[in-house]
Structure formats: structure tokens, C-alpha cells
Write an enzyme that holds these catalytic residues in place. Structure first.
Site, PDB file in Angstrom:
ATOM      1  CG  HIS A   1      -2.096   1.076   0.744  1.00  0.00           C
ATOM      2  ND1 HIS A   1      -3.027   0.901  -0.249  1.00  0.00           N
ATOM      3  CD2 HIS A   1      -2.248   2.336   1.165  1.00  0.00           C
ATOM      4  CE1 HIS A   1      -3.733   1.995  -0.398  1.00  0.00           C
ATOM      5  NE2 HIS A   1      -3.282   2.890   0.447  1.00  0.00           N
TER       6      HIS A   1
ATOM      7  CG  HIS B   1      -9.438   1.928  -6.797  1.00  0.00           C
ATOM      8  ND1 HIS B   1      -9.896   3.190  -6.471  1.00  0.00           N
ATOM      9  CD2 HIS B   1      -8.349   1.716  -6.031  1.00  0.00           C
ATOM     10  CE1 HIS B   1      -9.116   3.697  -5.526  1.00  0.00           C
ATOM     11  NE2 HIS B   1      -8.172   2.824  -5.241  1.00  0.00           N
ATOM     12  CG  PHE B   2      -5.158  -0.949  -9.915  1.00  0.00           C
ATOM     13  CD1 PHE B   2      -4.739  -1.115 -11.209  1.00  0.00           C
ATOM     14  CD2 PHE B   2      -5.549  -2.068  -9.191  1.00  0.00           C
ATOM     15  CE1 PHE B   2      -4.725  -2.362 -11.794  1.00  0.00           C
ATOM     16  CE2 PHE B   2      -5.534  -3.325  -9.774  1.00  0.00           C
ATOM     17  CZ  PHE B   2      -5.129  -3.471 -11.080  1.00  0.00           C
ATOM     18  CG  HIS B   3      -6.214   0.607 -15.045  1.00  0.00           C
ATOM     19  ND1 HIS B   3      -6.413  -0.679 -14.617  1.00  0.00           N
ATOM     20  CD2 HIS B   3      -5.140   0.552 -15.882  1.00  0.00           C
ATOM     21  CE1 HIS B   3      -5.514  -1.482 -15.176  1.00  0.00           C
ATOM     22  NE2 HIS B   3      -4.734  -0.758 -15.946  1.00  0.00           N
TER      23      HIS B   3
ATOM     24  NE  ARG C   1      -6.928  -7.683  -9.271  1.00  0.00           N
ATOM     25  CZ  ARG C   1      -6.061  -7.129  -8.397  1.00  0.00           C
ATOM     26  NH1 ARG C   1      -6.400  -7.017  -7.114  1.00  0.00           N
ATOM     27  NH2 ARG C   1      -4.904  -6.657  -8.777  1.00  0.00           N
ATOM     28  NE  ARG C   2      -3.742 -10.004  -9.816  1.00  0.00           N
ATOM     29  CZ  ARG C   2      -2.901 -10.032  -8.800  1.00  0.00           C
ATOM     30  NH1 ARG C   2      -3.051 -10.899  -7.860  1.00  0.00           N
ATOM     31  NH2 ARG C   2      -1.907  -9.196  -8.736  1.00  0.00           N
TER      32      ARG C   2
ATOM     33  CE1 TYR D   1      -2.165   7.852   0.244  1.00  0.00           C
ATOM     34  CE2 TYR D   1      -2.148   5.539   0.822  1.00  0.00           C
ATOM     35  CZ  TYR D   1      -2.829   6.723   0.673  1.00  0.00           C
ATOM     36  OH  TYR D   1      -4.158   6.781   0.926  1.00  0.00           O
TER      37      TYR D   1
END
Lengths: 156, 552
Positions: free
Chosen positions: B226, B377-379, B440-441, B230
Site C-alpha cells: 500500500h 480503481h487502480f487504473h 480480475r486477473r 502512496y
């Protein structure tokens, strides 16, 4: 340290919002028992086939409408491949892995947990509506991961 | 690559050397972004059942390469390049660049080793390399080298700060150098976790130990996983705070509050990782709840940042005689890709940040965990705000570092808007598919023609369309970045990519904020406090070890 007035208001708004969220989550956890699946029970991943109750995976009826289902996840299938339960049944799933990390998820229900070799995962769900539910591995486990699925048939 | 005249001062010489080092990092990140984008597009097509990947380029192998190259390599090289620039530009002095180059070469060697092993098919373990999936030892060696190289860059930043403080007693560390060093300290604290995990994985992959404590290795991974997020965000924030306001003649809203935001991020980024393990067995619900609380804490510096950035927009617009929301928005330089890239990234970060609050919400995570929602979300966070900010900043950095004129500036402008549209379409489709339960994946989600799975397919087509736009826009970026170097047009006025000055109305910066050593110790203590319970419980459980396996 001096903070600009509007910045102070903005930060107070942010903190208050988070406090409300945290309050809702914590209340739901304490009052309704709404916590993520967090069973703490170890098992030897190399001896799953000899360890009861996972030596005979399958569905057991505890009392009418209340079931326990024991699953073994291995590349690239679940055992049992299909279970049949009546509508309204409350099922507690116990899952473990005989090899690598897997996932255990029934889309559109709240059933979703990681399956870690060495540990037993547990999650419970009440199947109110009849239908055939897809049970899938949702953590990458190797070249056949995309076919790793089973069925939960809920009869009316 | 800046022309150095014989009369150049030692400071200018140091800048020139630093510029070359930073430029090398930035160009490396550009190349990696291009390769990663190509793989990403092929996965999008494959998952939408538009193409079938040949065995040598199977879905999971390409997914591993895409994840490692984008999440671990592209971002890291850009950030280390940016921070090298921040330090050498604002604290110029005659100092050897040896440590910086050793860092770069180590990172590069690690990257090349890891990438080759992945493409050979000996490490199809995805970028999270969850044991007991067992990759070739060279995969773990390469990843470790990449991290150790970044530690050299961190040591270089810290050494620069120490010498600067000795030579300039009583003055504050220049803001860009402060941001760079604080972020690199956070990174060192965070990467301790993955290095500790490597100490378990490397002997095991060599066959020296019979099995692996899977729960412990997962916990060490997410201790790092995580704060990694950041690290990306702090790189983007560095640009938003110090470089973006300079594109419209604005100023840093407050030097002191910027430092407070970065110190908060240093302290709060690490004690949060278990929110990635909400659905893991073997971790008691109480520890998970604790990490929900600490993760919410990190939202506060993000709120401060949102305020400070938009305040810098508004104050500059007012000084130019523009009042009100719409007048401010219209006044901003949307025709300059160096502004438009990061600014469009900020827009994407609004839904990105809100999605993050949902993911962190303890019991709610069950609905989205390991679904396409997370991929969306992470894209829309690292793939949107972070990548778009880095690309936009590259349009300023590359000319400034190389002394060359930006090639095809109109193409650069079209690029950032294309990327924005493509990423919006792609991540919306992914979020939606995730809410319907699509995992996912997973290379193919037809599940033998299952009815529920059929609803996911149209959304995967949407993701493929958005992904194609993003890949095209990255190709445009590569053309501009390469063109700038190859065309080699010197500008009459040396292009500068200046850091914005601080607003003169802002408050004094208290000296305590510059005590980075003290803040580093507090950060480490907080990380230990958050993890001492979970880690000792995990070890105390004496979990059975799992033998390694190659299931691909």
C-alpha cells in the site's frame, strides 16, 4: 500554526465525514456482526486429503435450512463441484487449499474470501432466491485459473 | 545535456550532471511505459475475446509483465528521475554523481533481469508474486536489485540534504528537495517489508528451505504494497504542489502546509497495509478494523492537498483579475500539456479517491474484492492521475533537462486529452463489470456460457475501446518524447521548468518540519506499532509451510 479559515472548514468536513463512515462501519460490525471473513484456523496444506472434515468435502445438513459446506480448492477445480440446497437455506462455507492461493467468490452474493494454503477460510450466506449460482476462483492460481468454477443450485 | 560553457560555475556543473542523470531516468520510464501499454492493450483485446494470444504471449505472462513494468518500474524510474532533478536543481553543489549512477544502473539491471525472466515464462506469478507460486530465483533477485537501486537514490537525496544543511545553517531545505527526500524516506521504510519478504522467498526459490509461511509472506508484501501506492501519489503531488502552479504564473499556496502534508504521508502511508487483506483467513477481524482506521487517516493529507492545489489556481486567477469558479477554470492554461496533463489527472483523482474510501470500508470491501472494480480503481488512480501527471510533467522536464525544444507540441496536447477520454471509458467499464461480479486477473470470463457471466462481456468491449485510446495516446507520447531528442532543435531561450515560488502571504515555516530524521523515526515506530500485533500473531500461529509450485 495558522490555518486559513476555509481550509480549516474543509479539513473539519473531511474528518467529520470519515468519522461518520467509521461510526457506521463499527456499529455494523459490533451490532450486526458485519465483519470480513477472518477465521483463524491452521491446517497442513500437504495433508488436506487426510484431514477431517476436508477428507470428505461436501454438504452437511446441521438442521432443516441450516447447512455446512466443506470445500477443497485445488488447481483448477473445487470439490464439491455442485451442491443443491433449498431456497432460504443458510450455508456456512469452510474452504481450504491443497496447493496455491485461490479465491472463493459467488458473484452477486456477499460470499467472497481468499483461500490461503495452511489456513481454513469461512463465510456464511443465506440463499433467499432460487437459481443457479456460479462459484468462481477469483485469485490467479495458474494457467487454468479461468476454468476454476463450481455451482450452487438453489431449489424452490 | 545542457551546454556547459567553460566559465560555468560549480553549481551549474552540478546541475548539468544532475540533469543528465534525471533525463536518463525519465527516458527509461518512457520506454517502459510504451512496452507496458502495448501489453495492456493486448490483454484488453484478449479479455474481450477479440483475439487469442499465442502461447508464447499467454495472457497471464503478459499480465505479469504489464503489472511489473507499469506498477513497479515505470512509476519508480519517473519518480527517482523527478526527485534527482528536485535535489540537484534546488541544492546545487559540486558533489559526485557516482551514487546516483550506481542507483540507476542497479535499478536497470534489476529491471532487465526481471523482465527477461517474465518474458521467458519462468515467473508467471503476477506483480504480487503470491507464494507458493514459485518463480525462478532470478525474478526475486531482479526485483530486489530494483529496490536496492532506489535505496541508493534515497541515500543520494539524504546526503544532499545533510550537506546543504551544513552549508546553509538556519535556512530551510528548499521545498522540492524536502518533498523528494521525505518521499524517499517513506519509500525506504515501506520497502523494508518487501525486502524482508525476499529474505524468505529467495532461499525458498533456490530450494534451500522446504516451504513458505504463506500468511507471513502476504503480510510482508502488503506492508509494502500500500505505501507503494502512496509513493506514486506523492510523486504526483510533488508536481501538483511545486511545478503545476508555475505553468500559469501561480505560487505554492503555503510552504509550511505542503511540508505538513508530506510529513503526514510519511507517517501514515505504512501502518495501513492490512486493508488489502480484509478477506484473508488467519488475520483476526480486530487487526483489520485497526487498519481501516489508520487508512482513513491518510485521507486527511489528500484533503489538504486538494485544498492547496485549487487555492493556488484561484489565487493566481484573482491576481489576474478573474473572479468566480467558471472564470478561473476558463483562465487556466488548458492549451499547455504541462498544465492540462496534471489537471486532467486531478479530475480523475476525485472518483479515484472516493473509490478508495469504498475499498477501505471494511465490510463493504467484500462486494468488490478481486473483482474488475479494483482494476478500474487502480487504473483511475495510478493509471490516470499519476500517469497523466508524469506524462504532462515530462513535456516540461524533457526540454528543460535536455535543452531541446518540445517536438510536435500540438500532438502532445492532443495526447493528454486522448489519454483522459480513454482512461475514463476504460475505468468506468471496469468498475461497472466489477459491481456485476466479474473477477480480475482472469483471461476468459465466459465460464462455459454461464448466464451471469454473459452480462460482463459488453463491459469488457468498452474497456477494450477505452484501452485502445489510452494505448494510442501513449504511442503519441513516445513520438513526442523521442522526437524531442532526435530532432534536437535547440531553443534560443533555454527551456526552463521552474518550481513555483511560495505565496508571500503564507505563514513562516516552523523549523521542526525540517527535522526529517526525527520524522523518519516516528514513521518507523508507527509502522511497527501497527504491525507488531498482526506479525507476532502470524508467526505465533506456527502455520504449516507450503511447498512451492509452478502451476503455469
Amino acid at each position: 500554526m495558522h490555518l486559513h479559515r476555509s481550509e480549516r472548514l474543509w479539513i473539519i468536513f473531511g474528518v467529520a465525514m470519515l468519522a461518520v463512515f467509521l461510526g457506521v462501519i463499527t456499529t455494523a460490525a459490533v451490532v450486526d456482526g458485519l465483519v470480513p471473513p477472518s477465521r483463524v484456523q491452521t491446517i497442513d496444506p500437504t495433508k488436506v486429503a487426510q484431514t477431517p472434515p476436508f477428507d470428505h468435502p461436501g454438504l452437511r445438513m446441521v438442521s432443516p435450512g441450516v447447512y455446512e459446506a466443506y470445500y477443497v480448492a485445488r488447481v483448477f477445480s473445487f470439490t464439491p463441484a455442485t451442491i443443491e440446497i433449498p431456497a432460504g437455506a443458510r450455508v456456512t462455507f469452510y474452504v481450504t487449499s491443497g496447493d496455491v492461493e485461490h479465491g472463493f467468490s459467488i458473484p452477486e452474493t456477499g460470499v467472497n474470501t481468499m483461500v490461503t494454503p495452511g489456513w481454513v477460510s469461512s463465510v456464511a450466506h443465506t440463499f433467499a432466491k432460487p437459481g443457479t449460482f456460479l462459484l468462481i476462483c477469483n485469485e490467479y492460481c495458474g494457467s487454468g485459473h479461468q476454468v476454476m468454477a463450481a455451482k450452487v443450485v438453489v431449489k424452490s | 545535456m545542457t551546454t556547459v560553457t567553460t566559465t560555468a560555475s560549480p553549481a551549474a556543473l552540478s546541475r548539468a550532471g544532475g540533469n543528465l542523470l534525471a533525463l536518463t531516468h525519465v527516458y527509461t520510464s518512457t520506454l517502459v511505459l510504451g512496452i507496458g501499454a502495448l501489453f495492456g492493450m493486448l490483454q484488453g483485446f484478449s479479455r474481450a475475446n477479440l483475439i487469442v494470444m499465442p502461447p508464447a504471449f499467454d495472457y497471464y505472462r503478459m499480465l505479469t509483465a504489464h503489472g511489473v513494468l507499469m506498477a513497479l518500474v515505470f512509476t519508480t524510474f519517473f519518480i527517482t528521475g523527478l526527485f534527482t532533478y528536485c535535489c540537484h536543481e534546488t541544492m546545487p553543489r559540486v558533489r559526485s554523481l557516482t551514487l546516483g549512477w550506481i542507483g540507476y544502473c542497479t535499478m536497470l539491471a534489476g529491471t532487465v533481469m526481471t523482465t527477461i525472466i517474465i518474458l521467458m515464462g519462468d515467473a508467471t506469478v503476477l506483480y504480487t508474486f503470491y507464494a507458493p507460486l514459485k518463480a525462478s530465483p532470478f525474478f526475486y533477485f531482479g526485483a530486489t536489485l530494483l529496490v536496492l537501486g532506489t535505496w541508493c537514490v534515497a541515500a543520494d537525496c539524504i546526503a544532499n540534504v545533510i550537506v546543504y544543511k551544513r552549508q546553509n545553517p538556519g535556512s530551510r531545505i528548499p521545498l522540492p528537495a524536502f518533498i523528494a527526500t521525505t518521499t524517499m524516506i517513506m519509500w525506504v521504510v515501506a520497502t523494508l517489508g518487501v525486502v524482508a519478504e525476499m529474505l524468505l522467498l529467495i532461499p525458498w526459490s533456490l530450494g534451500w528451505t522446504p516451504g513458505i509461511d504463506v500468511g507471513l509472506s502476504r503480510m510482508l508484501f502488503w506492508y509494502f504494497g500500500h505505501p507503494l501506492v502512496y509513493f506514486w501519489i506523492m510523486g504526483a503531488y510533488a508536481i501538483w504542489y511545486t511545478l503545476v502552479p508555475a505553468t500559469f504564473g501561480g505560487k505554492v499556496f503555503s510552504d509550511a502546509l505542503t511540508r505538513v502534508a508530506f510529513i503526514s504521508l510519511l507517517l501514515l502511508s505504512t501502518p495501513v497495509g492490512i486493508h488489502h487483506q480484509y478477506l484473508d483467513p488467519g488475520i483476526a477481524a480486530g487487526w483489520k478494523w485497526l487498519h481501516t482506521v489508520t487508512t482513513y487517516g491518510v485521507v486527511i493529507p489528500s484533503f489538504m492537498t486538494a485544498f492547496a492545489i485549487f487555492a493556488s489556481f484561484e489565487i493566481a486567477a484573482r491576481r489576474a483579475g478573474r473572479h468566480g469558479f467558471l472564470a478561473t477554470v476558463r483562465w487556466l492554461p488548458w492549451g499547455n500539456p504541462v498544465f492540462a496533463g496534471p489537471a486532467l489527472g486531478m479530475l480523475l483523482f476525485i472518483p479515484g479517491g472516493l473509490g478508495g474510501i469504498i475499498n477501505n470500508s471494511y465490510s463493504m470491501d467484500v462486494l468488490v474484492h478481486n473483482t474488475m472494480w479494483i482494476v478500474g480503481h487502480f487504473h483511475i488512480t495510478v493509471g490516470g492521475p499519476v500517469a497523466l501527471t508524469f506524462i504532462g510533467a515530462s513535456y516540461g522536464l524533457i526540454p528543460a533537462l535536455s535543452g531541446r525544444k518540445l517536438y510536435a507540441p500540438r500532438l502532445a496536447l492532443a495526447q493528454v486529452y486522448t489519454f483522459f477520454v480513454g482512461m475514463t471509458i476504460m475505468s468506468t467499464a471496469m468498475h461497472w463489470a466489477g459491481l456485476l461480479g466479474s473477477p480480475r486477473r482472469t483471461s476468459d470470463v465466459s465460464y462455459f456460457g454461464s448466464q451471469g457471466a454473459a452480462t460482463w462481456h459488453p463491459l469488457m468491449l468498452g474497456a477494450a475501446i477505452g484501452g485502445t485510446l489510452v494505448a494510442i495516446s501513449i504511442l503519441m507520447f513516445i513520438i513526442v518524447a523521442t522526437g524531442t531528442y532526435v530532432a534536437n532543435v535547440r531553443s534560443e531561450v533555454p527551456p526552463i521548468f521552474a518550481f513555483a515560488p511560495t505565496d508571500e502571504d503564507a505563514m513562516e515555516t516552523p523549523p521542526v518540519l525540517d527535522r526529517l530524521g526525527r520524522w523518519a523515526v516516528i514513521a518507523l515506530v508507527l509502522a511497527i506499532l501497527a504491525y507488531v500485533g498482526p506479525v507476532t500473531t502470524q508467526i505465533g500461529a506456527h502455520a504449516y509451510l507450503a511447498p512451492g509450485m509452478r502451476t503455469w
